[in-house]
Design a protein around this motif. Structure first.
Motif, mmCIF file in Angstrom:
data_model
loop_
_atom_site.group_PDB
_atom_site.id
_atom_site.type_symbol
_atom_site.label_atom_id
_atom_site.label_comp_id
_atom_site.label_asym_id
_atom_site.label_seq_id
_atom_site.Cartn_x
_atom_site.Cartn_y
_atom_site.Cartn_z
ATOM 1 N N ASN A 1 63.752 73.682 -46.719
ATOM 2 C CA ASN A 1 63.591 72.240 -46.882
ATOM 3 C C ASN A 1 63.797 71.745 -48.303
ATOM 4 O O ASN A 1 63.779 70.538 -48.536
ATOM 5 N N CYS A 2 63.973 72.650 -49.250
ATOM 6 C CA CYS A 2 64.124 72.230 -50.636
ATOM 7 C C CYS A 2 64.994 73.234 -51.368
ATOM 8 O O CYS A 2 64.720 74.437 -51.335
ATOM 9 N N ALA B 1 56.832 68.400 -48.498
ATOM 10 C CA ALA B 1 58.091 68.637 -49.205
ATOM 11 C C ALA B 1 58.664 67.331 -49.748
ATOM 12 O O ALA B 1 59.534 67.342 -50.613
ATOM 13 N N ALA B 2 58.140 66.205 -49.236
ATOM 14 C CA ALA B 2 58.568 64.918 -49.785
ATOM 15 C C ALA B 2 58.310 64.834 -51.276
ATOM 16 O O ALA B 2 59.027 64.147 -52.014
ATOM 17 N N THR C 1 58.846 67.029 -53.427
ATOM 18 C CA THR C 1 59.809 67.761 -54.232
ATOM 19 C C THR C 1 60.977 66.887 -54.672
ATOM 20 O O THR C 1 61.759 67.290 -55.513
ATOM 21 N N GLY C 2 61.113 65.701 -54.087
ATOM 22 C CA GLY C 2 62.203 64.821 -54.472
ATOM 23 C C GLY C 2 61.691 63.593 -55.197
ATOM 24 O O GLY C 2 60.551 63.505 -55.625
ATOM 25 N N TYR D 1 64.729 59.034 -43.265
ATOM 26 C CA TYR D 1 65.363 59.178 -44.569
ATOM 27 C C TYR D 1 66.434 58.109 -44.810
ATOM 28 O O TYR D 1 66.974 58.012 -45.905
ATOM 29 N N ASP E 1 67.653 64.125 -56.191
ATOM 30 C CA ASP E 1 67.145 64.496 -54.869
ATOM 31 C C ASP E 1 67.620 65.904 -54.507
ATOM 32 O O ASP E 1 68.823 66.137 -54.392
ATOM 33 N N GLU F 1 66.822 67.454 -51.627
ATOM 34 C CA GLU F 1 66.545 67.659 -50.203
ATOM 35 C C GLU F 1 67.804 67.929 -49.373
ATOM 36 O O GLU F 1 67.687 68.216 -48.188
ATOM 37 N N TYR F 2 68.970 67.827 -49.981
ATOM 38 C CA TYR F 2 70.212 68.076 -49.239
ATOM 39 C C TYR F 2 70.414 69.589 -49.176
ATOM 40 O O TYR F 2 71.076 70.186 -50.025
#
Length: 761
Positions: free
Chosen positions: A158-159, A507-508, A510-511, A564, A739, A741-742
């Motif tokens: 996820n990250c 995990a939100a 982390t961005g 998102y 970001d 998250e990709y």
């Protein structure tokens, strides 16, 4: 004098007879068509007395059982054999036992489907079983990575910076998967992200997987499926084992385990896992680590106590500590939490305790319990995330049989405590209010055997959550044994998941996105139907084939879907005003040839969509098809085995930041493939080595970059418009913010590995 000698001789005979009765010795050899079967389990039925065969298939079993009794002989990959012993054998005699080879664990005992030990083919609920042999075909440092070659199961990263992730089953997100150790819910909530690391592979007996809701037995989180990690008991565990490997990337993993006899009635199983990766690598040139650096240790203990009438008493515990970080190459701990050099640093400490106690009554009643304490200290750039989670669980079951009814009655009590420094536990006035929930439960199931061929399982569970009230989850499972080689199963039931939002979705942090919750969230509910057909084929030349076909359909209401797309600076959570559907077909084929070749192939076609306000979308980060394979060939003449493993995934929709984002909206079809060679020519030793990710696939291929604005991780040079969106400027032509998250696939390229195993039985 003569009478004295006669009396002495008689006493010696009586004493010898008593000693022999108290210490009968059974010797034998376990083989498959004259080929020794190493490490087979030999147990006296109805007792805890047993042993295992050595490298040559030979065994010796001392016991104090009088009269005739039955031996149960089992080994992974073989049909279980039963041998009746009428009297103690002389020391010079052998019992010769021939095991018949099967495919992957078809007749292994499973407990996950019904909370009762039954053979896999007899279970009314389809349960997939994966053995230590499966894990060895592609050695990994944790269970998370080991599941990448299980059909329909995908570890999702996820990250791209901290490399945390969760497990998807049939396309459903990680929060819908419950992970258990020995049937106890150890890994859930916050633990889903980190708790799958550090379980010593040397102590795993098998992994059981159910695809589809199992909430009627296991409660919340078992909405999409569950993974039950079964640890060894002292009869099956080696006296000592060690398994260590290293990779060309600089990863080092060590598994060590063994058993210790403490007195006559107590056995201790001990396992240790240590993993270290301290090598900064940036092959894609974005000035960020391609793989998170980690230093991890896990210690596991399991105590077994012998009781009267072979009643069960066991107590297990695990301690886990990990220090991991990823980020800009210049980051060091002195920059932790600051806004000069970007880094994501996570300290995790976990304690786990679980146990089973069979009540001293005539009825078969079992009390089970577990407790976990998870403490996390982490920073994502200059954002601090401090969290504590405690989960207590107790369960009492009563197993009884009456006529053609096999009944299980149970009650459970679950306590959830969660606290962090985010809005998840904050009141409107800013004060902190930890989340504390107590969920009592009652459940009952009845498996009715109409005949040898037809059985029906009916179940119902009642849970009470003071936030949501009463929750009912019924289930039904029908099994039709057409013949010994054809089995048809139909399962239907409901599942639920109480709101436990941020523990899975943190995990939100982390961005650069903020979390926004639209309204008070309701519990998610699901309805599932699964049709399973199992076919076994035995050919005249010794080839064995197992076909396993499933069709599944799951419909979610009140689904909590992270949005998102609406705002690139937010992750918006809301109950879906519509439905979410996961449907598809899945098939496994397992073939064992008589020349030493074994093939396990799996494929899944699925359609996972969300319909909100009449608009239908494909779920983000969900592939429409996938396939896995494990191909093994044993060259016995030179004691060498070859394992070729891999997977392939179809395109999945990815989280873009804006319409101008130049990265691909969908991932390409991608594959991770591995090869391994294992040499077993030395007694007690195995030497193995090979190459992982043969195709050198990484998700940056075909993309201009993975991490948006990696050169400006604190958004210091981003201009925002009046609505808070990033504006297009000469320095920011795509209007993006930082970001990470990709991400959809491991960002670790091709690497060699080599390892050594040593085992004493």
């Amino acid at each position: 004098m003569k009478q004295s000698k006669t009396l002495l001789f008689s006493l010696l005979l009586i004493t010898t007879g008593i000693l022999n009765a108290q210490n009968n010795i059974i010797r034998g050899i376990v083989s498959n068509n004259k080929i020794p079967v190493s490490f087979a389990n030999i147990v006296i039925e109805g007792t805890t007395i047993g042993t295992s065969s050595d490298e040559n298939g030979e065994f010796e079993l001392s016991n104090n059982v009088d009269g005739s009794y039955k031996l149960i002989i089992s080994a992974i990959g073989y049909k279980t054999a039963y041998v009746t012993v009428k009297k103690a054998n002389d020391n010079g005699n052998f019992i010769k036992i021939n095991l018949i080879e099967t495919s992957e664990s078809l007749e292994e005992m499973v407990v996950t489907g019904t909370l009762k030990a039954v053979s896999r083919s007899e279970s009314p609920v389809p349960v997939e079983v994966y053995s230590p042999t499966f894990l060895k075909q592609n050695p990994t440092s944790n269970i998370f990575e080991a599941l990448q070659n299980v059909n329909g199961v995908r570890p999702q990263i996820n990250c791209s910076v901290c490399n945390t992730g969760d497990i998807h089953i049939n396309g459903l997100e990680g929060p819908y998967t419950l992970v258990l150790i020995d049937g106890m819910p150890i890994v859930s909530g916050l633990s889903t992200v980190y708790g799958l690391s550090g379980i010593p592979n040397s102590l795993i007996e098998q992994i059981e997987i159910i695809k589809g809701p199992a909430s009627s037995l296991y409660g919340s989180e078992a909405v999409g499926g569950l993974i039950n990690i079964i640890t060894k008991n002292t009869l099956q565990a080696p006296k000592f084992s060690i398994d260590g490997f290293a990779t060309s990337w600089g990863e080092y993993n060590l598994d060590a385990g063994g058993k210790i006899n403490i007195g006559k009635k107590t056995d201790l199983l001990l396992g240790v896992n240590y993993f270290n990766f301290d090598n900064i690598i940036d092959n894609n040139g974005d000035n960020f680590t391609d793989l998170t650096l980690q230093n991890r240790i896990s210690v596991f203990q399991k105590w077994n106590f012998q009781r009267n009438e072979n009643r069960i008493l066991s107590l297990a515990g695990r301690f886990f500590y990990e220090d991991r970080w990823g980020g800009e190459l210049q980051w060091t701990p002195e920059f932790r939490g600051g806004n000069e050099i970007y880094g994501e640093s996570i300290y995790t400490a976990r304690y786990e305790v679980l146990g089973k106690y069979q009540l001293p009554v005539k009825e078969k009643m079992m009390f089970s319990f577990s407790y976990t304490d998870h403490d996390q200290n982490s920073v994502y750039g200059d954002t601090e995330y401090l969290a504590k989670q405690r989960i207590g669980f107790s369960q009492l079951t009563w197993d009884l049989t009456k006529n053609n009814h096999d009944i299980l009655i149970g009650s459970a009590l679950r306590y959830n405590y969660y606290d962090d420094n985010t809005t998840a536990t904050a009141e409107d006035d800013g004060t902190n209010n930890p989340d504390k929930v107590i969920i009592p439960s009652l459940f009952v199931q009845d498996e009715i055997s109409f005949s040898e061929k037809h059985s029906l399982l009916l179940g119902m569970r009642y849970d009470y959550d003071n936030r949501h009230g009463s929750i009912y989850t019924p289930r039904m499972a029908y099994r039709w044994k057409i013949n010994d080689n054809d089995i048809l199963r139909l399962n239907a039931g409901t599942g639920f998941r109480v709101v436990n939002l941020f523990t899975e979705e943190h995990a939100a942090l982390t961005g650069a996105r903020d979390v926004f919750i639209e309204e008070e969230l309701d519990p998610e509910q699901s309805f599932n139907v699964n049709l399973n057909y199992l076919k076994k084929i035995y050919s005249d030349n010794g080839t064995y084939v197992n076909l396993d076909f499933s069709a599944f359909y799951t419909n979610f209401s009140n689904a909590i879907i992270p949005d998102y797309d609406t705002n690139p600076n937010l992750i918006i959570y809301d109950n879906l005003n519509g439905s979410a559907i996961s449907q598809g077909i899945s098939s496994n084929i397992d073939v064992v040839f008589n020349n030493g070749l074994k093939v396990l192939l799996g494929a899944t076609l699925q359609d996972v969509t969300n319909t909100d306000e009449g608009i239908k979308k494909t779920q983000i980060l969900t592939e429409n098809f996938s396939a896995t394979w494990n191909i093994s060939y044993n060259i016995s003449s030179i004691d060498l085995s070859i394992d070729y493993t891999g997977n392939i995934y179809g395109p999945m929709r990815l989280p873009l930041l804006s319409d101008l984002d130049p990265r691909s909206e969908y991932s390409p079809t991608w594959s991770i493939q591995n090869i391994q060679f294992t040499y077993k020519g030395l007694e007690k030793f195995e030497f193995y080595g090979g190459v992982k990710n043969l195709l050198n696939w990484t998700p940056n291929k075909g993309n201009p970059f993975l991490i948006a604005r990696a050169d400006d991780p604190f958004d210091e040079n981003v201009t925002f418009d009046a609505n808070g969106n990033a504006a297009v400027t000469p320095d920011n032509p795509y209007g993006l913010t930082f970001d990470p998250e990709y991400i959809y696939a491991p960002n670790q390229g091709i690497r060699a590995f080599a390892g050594l195993r040593y085992r004493i039985d």
